[in-house]
Design a protein around this motif. Structure first.
Motif, PDB file in Angstrom:
ATOM      1  N   ASN A 176      69.891 117.145  94.532  1.00 18.29           N
ATOM      2  CA  ASN A 176      70.139 117.865  93.304  1.00 18.29           C
ATOM      3  C   ASN A 176      70.973 116.929  92.561  1.00 18.29           C
ATOM      4  O   ASN A 176      72.257 116.578  92.971  1.00 18.29           O
ATOM      5  N   GLU A 177      70.856 116.548  91.339  1.00 18.96           N
ATOM      6  CA  GLU A 177      71.617 115.769  90.392  1.00 18.96           C
ATOM      7  C   GLU A 177      72.435 114.712  91.357  1.00 18.96           C
ATOM      8  O   GLU A 177      73.615 114.616  91.291  1.00 18.96           O
ATOM      9  N   GLU A 221      66.462 122.874  85.837  1.00 18.02           N
ATOM     10  CA  GLU A 221      67.740 123.738  85.418  1.00 18.02           C
ATOM     11  C   GLU A 221      67.885 123.609  83.600  1.00 18.02           C
ATOM     12  O   GLU A 221      67.564 122.457  83.188  1.00 18.02           O
ATOM     13  N   TYR A 271      71.322 121.193  79.689  1.00 19.29           N
ATOM     14  CA  TYR A 271      72.047 122.579  79.215  1.00 19.29           C
ATOM     15  C   TYR A 271      72.705 122.314  77.737  1.00 19.29           C
ATOM     16  O   TYR A 271      72.888 121.302  77.309  1.00 19.29           O
ATOM     17  N   GLU A 287      71.132 129.907  92.729  1.00 17.34           N
ATOM     18  CA  GLU A 287      72.173 128.993  93.754  1.00 17.34           C
ATOM     19  C   GLU A 287      73.164 129.987  94.391  1.00 17.34           C
ATOM     20  O   GLU A 287      73.717 131.148  93.908  1.00 17.34           O
ATOM     21  N   CYS A 324      74.354 122.038  92.830  1.00 19.28           N
ATOM     22  CA  CYS A 324      75.131 121.390  93.499  1.00 19.28           C
ATOM     23  C   CYS A 324      75.531 122.012  95.045  1.00 19.28           C
ATOM     24  O   CYS A 324      75.813 121.121  95.710  1.00 19.28           O
ATOM     25  N   GLN A 346      70.629 130.526  85.286  1.00 23.28           N
ATOM     26  CA  GLN A 346      70.174 130.959  86.579  1.00 23.28           C
ATOM     27  C   GLN A 346      69.691 132.472  86.498  1.00 23.28           C
ATOM     28  O   GLN A 346      70.477 133.396  85.768  1.00 23.28           O
TER      29      GLN A 346
HETATM   30  O1  AHR Z   1      73.870 125.587  87.161  1.00 30.04           O
HETATM   31  C1  AHR Z   1      75.132 125.244  87.537  1.00 30.04           C
HETATM   32  C2  AHR Z   1      75.079 123.770  87.862  1.00 30.04           C
HETATM   33  O2  AHR Z   1      74.718 123.061  87.184  1.00 30.04           O
HETATM   34  C3  AHR Z   1      74.276 123.298  89.096  1.00 30.04           C
HETATM   35  O3  AHR Z   1      74.944 123.618  90.300  1.00 30.04           O
HETATM   36  C4  AHR Z   1      74.132 121.758  88.956  1.00 30.04           C
HETATM   37  O4  AHR Z   1      72.916 121.257  89.330  1.00 30.04           O
HETATM   38  C5  AHR Z   1      74.292 121.686  87.276  1.00 30.04           C
HETATM   39  O5  AHR Z   1      75.174 120.871  87.081  1.00 30.04           O
END
Ligand code: AHR
Length: 554
Positions: free
Chosen positions: A217-218, A353, A290, A60, A106, A403
Motif C-alpha cells: 500500500n502506498e 482510497e 484525498y 483499516e 499504511c 473509510q
Molecule cells: O486512509 C488513511 C491513510 O491514508 C491510509 O492508511 C493510507 O494508505 C493513506 O495515506
C-alpha cells in the motif's frame, strides 16, 4: 417557451418532478418547457458496464474503525453477530456493499497476518502502526492491537454483508513467502495443507476463495519508500508464482498518489522490461486521492492546508468540490499514462482510497483519530465522485471509499451502542442502483456557479451526474453544487419512453447539516413516486443536493 413562473406552476409543489411530455423528440429541444437546465440521456450510447465494485469500501485497523466500529466482540451488550456489530451488517446489506479492503492502508505494511489467526485468546498483542498518533487516554485496543479481528473475522464479516474480501499484503516488512502462505491459508482446500487445517479448526472448513490481493500500500511512502522502479521489481517478485488453489487471483499494484504521473510511468516501464505479457498478471493499478487542501493556493502544507469538517463558508464548500472534481482529470491522465506501455488496457484503475480529509476536531467520538463528521457537503462530494466513476466504467474496476466507519468519509459512525448513518451512507444507498448497470452517455447543460474566491470570481459547473440502464430501469443521479440556487431542469431520454418516475433527494436547507447520535435523521433522502408517460420529464434540483431519478421505461 414557458416562462419560469409557468414552469414552477406545473411543478408538483415540493415534489420536484412536474410532468412528462408525450410530444416531441427528447431533445432536438423542439418541445421545451423553458427550463434553464437540461439533461439528455442517450440510451443508444453505452459506455460499458458499471462494475459493482466501484461501490467498494475500505476498513483499516486504525483507531475506532475496527475496534468499536466493526468489532464489538461476541460478549458485548451491543447487538452483534459473532462479535461483529449487527446494525452495521444490516445497513451494509441494504447498500449492496460489493467489496471491502482490509487491513490497510499504511497499517497493512506492518501487519503479520499470522497474529490474527487461531484461538482469539492466544493471539498476540502488537503495537498498532497508528499508535504514535493516539493519545494516552485512547482505548488500549486502538494503541495495542489485540488481533481479535483477524482474517477469519474479516472474511466472516464480508460473508455476512454479501461482500468480497480484498486483502492488502505486507510488502514492506514481510517476505514474499508470507504472502504466499496467507493466500494458502485463505484459499487452500480443506484437508490439503497444514494452514487449511488451521483454518478449519477455527470453524472455517471451506476455503475463503479470496480473489483480490493488494501488493503493498502506498509503496512510494509508508509502504516502503520505494522508487517506482524498485517497487515494480518487488511487485514482480511477490506475484511471480502464487498458487490460487482454484481461485483466480487479481493482483492490485500500489499506484500513484493523485497526479504522480512519474510513479505510474516508472512502474509500467519497469514491469514491461521483462516483456509485455507481465501486464497480464496485474488486475489493477491503485490510485489514491484525498481532497484536503482548502487553502485556496496559500499553502501545500498537509496540516495547514486542511479545513474544518463542519464549520465552513460557501467558498470552502466549493473549494472542496473543486478539489474532488480533480478526480476525473486524474482518471483520464493516469489512463493515458498507462496506455503508453499498456495500449490495450489490460490493467484497470482501482481507486482504493478516496474522499475528503479535514483537520481534527469534528469527531463524533472524541479521541478517535482521523474521524470526521460527514455533512451535506460530503454527501454532494461523494455523489459527484461516484458519478465520475460511473462515467468511466471501462477504466475503473474498483473504488473504495476511505473509510467505512469512524474515520474519514465514513458511511457510518458508531460508539458503544450508538450508531448512525451519515449523509455519505445515504448517498451510497441511493447510488447502489447503478451497480452492474450499463453506463450511458449523458449530456448536462446548466448555468455555471459563480462564487467569490478571494476577490476574484471563480466558476464551477452547474449540474452533473451519471446514468445507467438495467432492463427497463434507467437510473439518473444528479448533483446540484450551488449552495443557494435550485435548478429547474428538463430531462430527456433519447431512445426510450418514460412510464413512471421515482425521485429520491438528499437535501438540507443548511449546507452544514449532519447526522449525529442524538439527531440521526437530520439528513435523510425523501422519495416521491409518479405515474407519467412520455420522453421528457422535468425536475427542480434543490440547492446543495444529491438526487436519484429512477425512470421506468415502456
Ligand atoms: O486512509 C488513511 C491513510 O491514508 C491510509 O492508511 C493510507 O494508505 C493513506 O495515506
Amino acid at each position: 417557451m414557458l416562462g419560469r413562473r409557468e414552469f414552477l406552476r406545473r411543478t408538483l409543489a415540493g415534489a420536484g418532478l412536474v410532468f412528462a411530455s408525450k410530444i416531441g423528440s427528447p431533445f432536438s429541444w423542439g418541445e421545451s418547457s423553458g427550463a434553464e437546465s437540461r439533461i439528455e440521456v442517450l440510451i443508444d450510447e453505452p459506455l460499458g458496464i458499471i462494475s459493482p465494485n466501484i461501490y467498494g469500501h475500505f476498513a483499516e485497523n486504525l483507531s475506532g474503525v475496527i475496534y468499536d466500529g466493526i468489532w464489538v466482540g461476541p460478549n458485548s451488550k451491543v447487538p452483534n453477530v459473532d462479535g461483529i456489530r449487527k446494525e452495521l451488517i444490516d445497513e451494509m446489506r441494504k447498500i449492496k456493499a460489493p467489496v471491502v479492503r482490509f487491513p490497510g492502508g499504511c497499517f497493512a505494511d506492518s501487519y503479520d497476518w499470522r497474529d490474527g489467526i487461531g484461538p482469539s485468546e492466544k493471539r498476540p498483542r502488537r503495537t498498532n502502526f497508528w499508535a504514535g498518533i493516539e493519545s494516552d487516554s485512547a482505548p488500549a485496543n486502538h494503541r495495542y492491537d489485540p488481533n481479535e479481528f483477524g482474517t477469519n473475522e474479516f472474511v466472516h464479516f464480508c460473508k455476512l454483508i454479501g461482500s468480497e474480501p480484498y486483502l492488502a499484503a505486507n510488502l514492506r516488512s514481510l517476505p514474499a513467502e508470507e504472502f504466499y502462505r496467507w493466500v494458502e491459508y485463505c484459499n487452500s482446500p480443506a484437508g490439503s495443507t497444514t494452514l487449511a487445517d488451521t483454518r478449519a479448526s477455527s470453524g472455517f472448513k471451506e476455503p475463503f476463495n479470496v480473489r483480490y490481493w493488494g501488493i503493498g500500500n502506498e509503496s512510494w511512502g509508508c509502504g516502503g519508500n520505494f522508487t517506482a522502479q524498485e517497487y515494480a521489481v518487488e511487485f514482480r517478485r511477490f506475484t511471480a508464482w502464487v498458487p490460487g488453489y482454484g481461485q483466480k487471483l487479481s493482483f492490485i499494484a500500489s499506484g500513484p498518489n493523485g497526479d504522480d504521473w512519474a510513479w505510474s510511468r516508472g512502474f509500467f516501464e519497469e514491469i514491461v522490461r521483462k516483456g509485455r505479457e507481465q501486464l497480464h498478471d496485474i488486475f489493477g493499478l491503485a490510485l489514491h486521492n484525498y481532497a484536503w487542501n482548502l487553502s485556496r493556493g496559500r499553502t501545500q502544507d498537509w496540516d495547514q492546508g486542511k479545513g474544518d469538517a463542519v464549520k465552513f463558508d460557501a467558498v470552502d464548500w466549493y473549494e472542496l468540490l473543486r478539489e474532488g472534481d480533480r478526480m476525473e482529470g486524474l482518471i483520464n491522465g493516469q489512463w493515458q499514462v498507462m496506455s503508453e506501455e499498456d495500449p490495450e488496457h489490460s490493467v484497470k484503475l482501482v481507486v482504493d482510497e478516496w474522499g475528503p480529509w479535514y483537520r481534527p476536531g469534528s469527531e463524533a467520538t472524541p479521541g478517535d483519530q482521523l474521524e470526521q463528521m460527514p455533512t451535506q457537503r460530503d454527501a454532494v462530494f461523494s455523489g459527484m465522485t461516484l458519478d465520475i466513476f460511473n462515467r468511466h466504467p471501462e477504466k475503473i474496476a474498483m473504488a473504495n471509499c476511505a473509510q467505512l466507519i469512524n474515520c474519514l468519509n465514513s458511511l457510518y459512525l458508531a460508539h458503544g451502542d450508538k450508531f448512525v448513518v451519515t449523509p455519505v451512507g445515504h448517498v451510497f444507498a441511493m447510488y447502489a442502483a447503478h451497480q452492474g448497470g450499463q453506463g450511458l452517455r449523458t449530456i448536462f447543460s446548466s448555468p455555471t456557479v459563480n462564487y467569490d474566491r478571494d476577490g476574484k470570481t471563480a466558476t464551477f459547473w452547474g449540474l452533473k451526474g451519471s446514468a445507467s440502464l438495467q432492463g427497463k430501469e434507467l437510473v439518473l443521479t444528479v448533483v446540484n453544487p450551488h449552495v443557494r440556487e435550485e435548478r429547474p431542469t428538463e430531462i430527456g431520454v433519447r431512445g426510450g419512453s418514460i412510464k413512471s418516475v421515482s425521485i429520491s433527494t438528499l437535501k438540507s436547507s443548511d449546507i452544514h447539516a449532519h447526522n449525529t447520535f442524538d439527531r440521526p435523521n437530520a439528513v435523510v433522502p425523501q422519495t416521491i413516486e409518479l405515474q407519467l408517460s412520455g420522453k421528457v420529464a422535468n425536475n427542480i434540483f434543490p440547492p446543495a443536493s444529491v438526487t436519484k431519478v429512477t425512470l421506468l421505461l415502456e
